[in-house]
Design an enzyme around this catalytic site. Structure first.
Site, PDB file in Angstrom:
ATOM      1  N   ARG A 234     -16.122  -0.802 -10.351  1.00  0.00           N
ATOM      2  CA  ARG A 234     -15.474  -1.982 -11.890  1.00  0.00           C
ATOM      3  C   ARG A 234     -16.441  -1.291 -12.802  1.00  0.00           C
ATOM      4  O   ARG A 234     -15.713  -1.964 -13.739  1.00  0.00           O
ATOM      5  CB  ARG A 234     -16.116  -2.820 -10.505  1.00  0.00           C
ATOM      6  CG  ARG A 234     -15.635  -3.553  -9.876  1.00  0.00           C
ATOM      7  CD  ARG A 234     -15.900  -4.835  -8.879  1.00  0.00           C
ATOM      8  NE  ARG A 234     -17.687  -5.141  -8.199  1.00  0.00           N
ATOM      9  CZ  ARG A 234     -17.719  -4.723  -6.977  1.00  0.00           C
ATOM     10  NH1 ARG A 234     -16.745  -4.603  -6.196  1.00  0.00           N
ATOM     11  NH2 ARG A 234     -18.750  -4.550  -6.541  1.00  0.00           N
ATOM     12  N   PHE A 250      -5.521  -5.568  -3.605  1.00  0.00           N
ATOM     13  CA  PHE A 250      -6.249  -5.616  -2.014  1.00  0.00           C
ATOM     14  C   PHE A 250      -7.743  -6.209  -3.490  1.00  0.00           C
ATOM     15  O   PHE A 250      -8.604  -5.820  -2.769  1.00  0.00           O
ATOM     16  CB  PHE A 250      -5.986  -4.330  -1.447  1.00  0.00           C
ATOM     17  CG  PHE A 250      -5.230  -4.213  -1.304  1.00  0.00           C
ATOM     18  CD1 PHE A 250      -4.833  -4.586   0.415  1.00  0.00           C
ATOM     19  CD2 PHE A 250      -4.833  -2.902  -1.658  1.00  0.00           C
ATOM     20  CE1 PHE A 250      -3.839  -3.857   0.621  1.00  0.00           C
ATOM     21  CE2 PHE A 250      -3.742  -2.667  -1.433  1.00  0.00           C
ATOM     22  CZ  PHE A 250      -3.205  -2.826  -0.036  1.00  0.00           C
ATOM     23  N   ASP A 272      -4.430 -10.292  -1.974  1.00  0.00           N
ATOM     24  CA  ASP A 272      -5.103 -10.688  -1.098  1.00  0.00           C
ATOM     25  C   ASP A 272      -4.466 -11.261   0.366  1.00  0.00           C
ATOM     26  O   ASP A 272      -3.771 -11.897  -0.088  1.00  0.00           O
ATOM     27  CB  ASP A 272      -6.718 -10.615  -1.202  1.00  0.00           C
ATOM     28  CG  ASP A 272      -7.429 -10.175  -0.454  1.00  0.00           C
ATOM     29  OD1 ASP A 272      -7.866  -9.157  -0.551  1.00  0.00           O
ATOM     30  OD2 ASP A 272      -7.341 -10.730   1.234  1.00  0.00           O
ATOM     31  N   ASN A 300       0.694 -10.133   0.742  1.00  0.00           N
ATOM     32  CA  ASN A 300       0.673  -9.072   1.770  1.00  0.00           C
ATOM     33  C   ASN A 300       0.862  -7.842   0.881  1.00  0.00           C
ATOM     34  O   ASN A 300       1.837  -7.834   0.574  1.00  0.00           O
ATOM     35  CB  ASN A 300       1.474  -8.664   3.192  1.00  0.00           C
ATOM     36  CG  ASN A 300       1.011  -7.519   3.977  1.00  0.00           C
ATOM     37  OD1 ASN A 300       1.264  -5.958   3.553  1.00  0.00           O
ATOM     38  ND2 ASN A 300       1.413  -7.061   5.373  1.00  0.00           N
ATOM     39  N   ALA A 301       0.257  -6.636   0.543  1.00  0.00           N
ATOM     40  CA  ALA A 301       0.168  -5.985  -0.839  1.00  0.00           C
ATOM     41  C   ALA A 301       1.594  -4.988   0.045  1.00  0.00           C
ATOM     42  O   ALA A 301       2.129  -4.810  -1.484  1.00  0.00           O
ATOM     43  CB  ALA A 301      -1.335  -4.867  -1.228  1.00  0.00           C
ATOM     44  N   ASP A 321      -7.406  -0.720  -3.954  1.00  0.00           N
ATOM     45  CA  ASP A 321      -8.678  -0.991  -2.922  1.00  0.00           C
ATOM     46  C   ASP A 321      -8.307  -1.330  -1.327  1.00  0.00           C
ATOM     47  O   ASP A 321      -8.960  -2.030  -1.187  1.00  0.00           O
ATOM     48  CB  ASP A 321      -9.495  -1.641  -3.751  1.00  0.00           C
ATOM     49  CG  ASP A 321     -11.291  -1.320  -3.258  1.00  0.00           C
ATOM     50  OD1 ASP A 321     -10.815  -0.342  -2.580  1.00  0.00           O
ATOM     51  OD2 ASP A 321     -12.014  -1.782  -3.389  1.00  0.00           O
ATOM     52  N   CYS A 361     -11.161   4.404   1.590  1.00  0.00           N
ATOM     53  CA  CYS A 361     -12.331   4.248   1.618  1.00  0.00           C
ATOM     54  C   CYS A 361     -12.497   5.223   3.501  1.00  0.00           C
ATOM     55  O   CYS A 361     -14.002   4.479   4.164  1.00  0.00           O
ATOM     56  CB  CYS A 361     -13.360   2.064   2.040  1.00  0.00           C
ATOM     57  SG  CYS A 361     -11.853   1.517   2.314  1.00  0.00           S
TER      58      CYS A 361
HETATM   59  N1  SAH Z   1     -11.580  -4.535  -4.619  1.00  0.00           N
HETATM   60  C1  SAH Z   1     -12.432  -5.480  -3.799  1.00  0.00           C
HETATM   61  C2  SAH Z   1     -12.736  -5.041  -2.691  1.00  0.00           C
HETATM   62  C3  SAH Z   1     -11.059  -4.914  -1.429  1.00  0.00           C
HETATM   63  S1  SAH Z   1     -11.991  -4.997   0.117  1.00  0.00           S
HETATM   64  C4  SAH Z   1     -13.892  -5.537  -4.725  1.00  0.00           C
HETATM   65  O1  SAH Z   1     -14.038  -5.014  -5.719  1.00  0.00           O
HETATM   66  O2  SAH Z   1     -14.611  -6.114  -4.250  1.00  0.00           O
HETATM   67  C5  SAH Z   1      -9.973  -4.894   0.311  1.00  0.00           C
HETATM   68  C6  SAH Z   1      -9.309  -6.111   0.752  1.00  0.00           C
HETATM   69  O3  SAH Z   1      -7.904  -6.078   1.183  1.00  0.00           O
HETATM   70  C7  SAH Z   1      -9.866  -7.358   1.479  1.00  0.00           C
HETATM   71  O4  SAH Z   1     -10.033  -8.768   0.885  1.00  0.00           O
HETATM   72  C8  SAH Z   1      -9.044  -7.348   2.637  1.00  0.00           C
HETATM   73  O5  SAH Z   1      -8.951  -8.920   2.553  1.00  0.00           O
HETATM   74  C9  SAH Z   1      -7.588  -7.125   1.865  1.00  0.00           C
HETATM   75  N2  SAH Z   1      -5.815  -6.988   2.420  1.00  0.00           N
HETATM   76  C10 SAH Z   1      -6.078  -6.571   3.798  1.00  0.00           C
HETATM   77  N3  SAH Z   1      -5.299  -5.907   4.024  1.00  0.00           N
HETATM   78  C11 SAH Z   1      -3.915  -6.771   3.310  1.00  0.00           C
HETATM   79  C12 SAH Z   1      -2.629  -5.765   2.873  1.00  0.00           C
HETATM   80  N4  SAH Z   1      -1.780  -5.808   3.663  1.00  0.00           N
HETATM   81  N5  SAH Z   1      -2.354  -6.639   1.972  1.00  0.00           N
HETATM   82  C13 SAH Z   1      -3.308  -7.743   0.961  1.00  0.00           C
HETATM   83  N6  SAH Z   1      -4.310  -7.786   1.394  1.00  0.00           N
HETATM   84  C14 SAH Z   1      -4.929  -7.085   2.198  1.00  0.00           C
END
Ligand code: SAH
Length: 419
Positions: A234, A250, A272, A300-301, A321, A361
């Site tokens: 970040r 995400f 998200d 949904n992304a 992410d 990850c």
């Molecule tokens: N970048 C963030 C952490 C992301 S964790 C940080 O720095 O804090 C991954 C995230 O993706 C989670 O919040 C989860 O709710 C979300 N997620 C999971 N599947 C998803 C999808 N299909 N579309 C959008 N978000 C999703």
């Protein structure tokens, strides 16, 4: 002090029993490995699998201490055993030494000293990182004056009371919250447990990371409440953000999006699936006076990236992410398809010369494979990629070279150009 922490003694051993050489805790189980199976533990890997063991002397209970020898009877190390788990022994030390309160104190102190050296400008970090700190099964995260404890193994569960006591002594936290709801506990035959262990505190706390404030819900948030492992990424993002239109695919509680705005981004859109995460993101945006430059959307992304493409919208900086698309070896092919799809879409949404910060990850997808997936997405999107930075998890989430499982986070920062 420990009397406050709400721990029930039950059938667990008390501190004095752990420290008492005559106690059951110190009645050690002898484990002999099959020929050739000493190589990995001798190279520093703490895990010993069921199939690598020739003989266990005695009939140990989950979590009892174990002394491990090679097939010739030569000492390898000491740790704890769980006959119910595929990872049957986890080593805590490669020396012939007592695993008692003093031992744990030394290990915890070392972990804390290391964080003092490398963690700056935040009041939230991972203080103890399980295998990485030679304390397998133990995670301790700090959020301001609150600690969140996560215990993943039966061996560490037995040490919980002493660990809590030591954390109170060494750190004087306002409170300790137990987030023992990780699925991996079930593999150890442990139940899920969640709740305050010590002190009196609010479950939603505000932390700061390099000047950006975040609301963290330690009881209901993902992981222990915040993705501490992305802190340094970040920060790295800030250098690319000024004046940019940003999409955070995400976004969870707004980690990357708010950092970009703090560093001068023109606008940010966060997406998200989790309304609870988005709620925290919005509250954090308000707390930083950044709310007028960002929008957070529940979607949904995968769908949203396509929808944005259809509207002809473009961005200068995109962050991807996602959660781990695979937790096992068998699902890697599906995960690769997932990574390729979102990265391809993001590359198309970027303006010429735009920046893509993209992460995986998934431990089972190594850095080389991940970069290969990005290259294959670029080919389909008719783009060229320049790799500006290849990063990993923040340094408080330690990577041990002999323990490949500790290296899980890949973060590539790319410049995306027309082919
Ligand atoms: N970048 C963030 C952490 C992301 S964790 C940080 O720095 O804090 C991954 C995230 O993706 C989670 O919040 C989860 O709710 C979300 N997620 C999971 N599947 C998803 C999808 N299909 N579309 C959008 N978000 C999703």
């Amino acid at each position: 002090m420990i009397a406050d922490c709400g721990l029930k003694n039950g059938d667990r051993l008390s501190t004095s029993e752990i420290c008492n050489p005559k106690s059951k805790m110190l009645a050690m189980v002898e484990v002999t490995l099959l020929r050739g199976r000493e190589r990995r533990p001798l190279a520093g890997h703490p895990w010993i699998y069921q199939g690598e063991i020739e003989r266990i002397e005695g009939d140990p209970e989950p979590g009892e201490r174990a002394r491990v020898k090679d097939f010739r009877g030569r000492f390898i190390g000491m740790g704890y055993i769980n006959p119910r788990s595929q990872i049957t022994v986890r080593l805590l030390t490669w020396e012939e030494e007592a695993i008692d309160e003093a031992f744990l104190q030394r290990r915890i102190r070392k972990a804390l000293e290391y964080r003092k050296r490398i963690v700056a400008d935040t009041d939230a970090c991972r203080l103890i990182s399980s295998e990485g700190d030679f304390l397998p099964g133990l995670i301790v995260d700090r959020y301001g004056d609150l600690l969140v404890l996560q215990i993943l193994t039966a061996g560490m569960e037995r040490l919980k009371e002493v660990v809590v006591q030591l954390l109170v002594q060494l750190l004087s936290p306002k409170g300790i919250y137990e987030r023992n709801d990780s699925p991996s506990r079930l593999l150890e035959g442990l139940e899920h447990q969640k709740g305050p262990l010590y002190g009196d505190f609010d479950r939603v706390v505000q932390i700061q990371e390099g000047g950006v404030k975040f609301w963290v819900d330690v009881a209901e948030g993902q992981k222990t409440g915040f993705f501490l492992d992305q802190r340094e990424n970040r920060f790295a993002l800030r250098g690319y953000a000024e004046g940019k239109e940003v999409l955070d695919g995400f976004c969870y509680s707004g980690g990357f999006a708010l950092n970009a705005l703090y560093a001068g981004a023109a606008s940010a859109v966060g997406i998200d699936l989790s309304p609870a995460a988005l709620d925290l993101a919005k509250r954090s945006a308000e707390a930083n006076g950044l709310a007028d430059r960002c929008t957070f959307k529940e979607a949904n992304a995968f769908d949203e990236l396509r929808a944005l493409e259809r509207t002809g919208r473009h961005f200068d900086l995109i962050i991807l992410d996602p959660p781990a698309f695979t937790r096992g070896k068998e699902a890697v092919a599906g995960a690769i398809r997932g990574y390729k799809e979102i990265n391809l879409r993001a590359m198309k949404l970027l303006r010429e010369g735009g920046i893509l910060l993209t992460c995986s990850c998934s431990y089972h997808l190594d850095a080389e494979t991940f970069l290969g997936v990005l290259q294959s997405a670029a080919l389909d999107a008719k783009k060229r990629l320049r790799l500006l930075e290849l990063r990993t998890q923040a340094r408080d989430h330690l990577v041990l070279l002999g323990v490949k499982e500790t290296y899980y986070l890949k973060c590539a920062i790319l410049e995306v150009m027309r082919a």
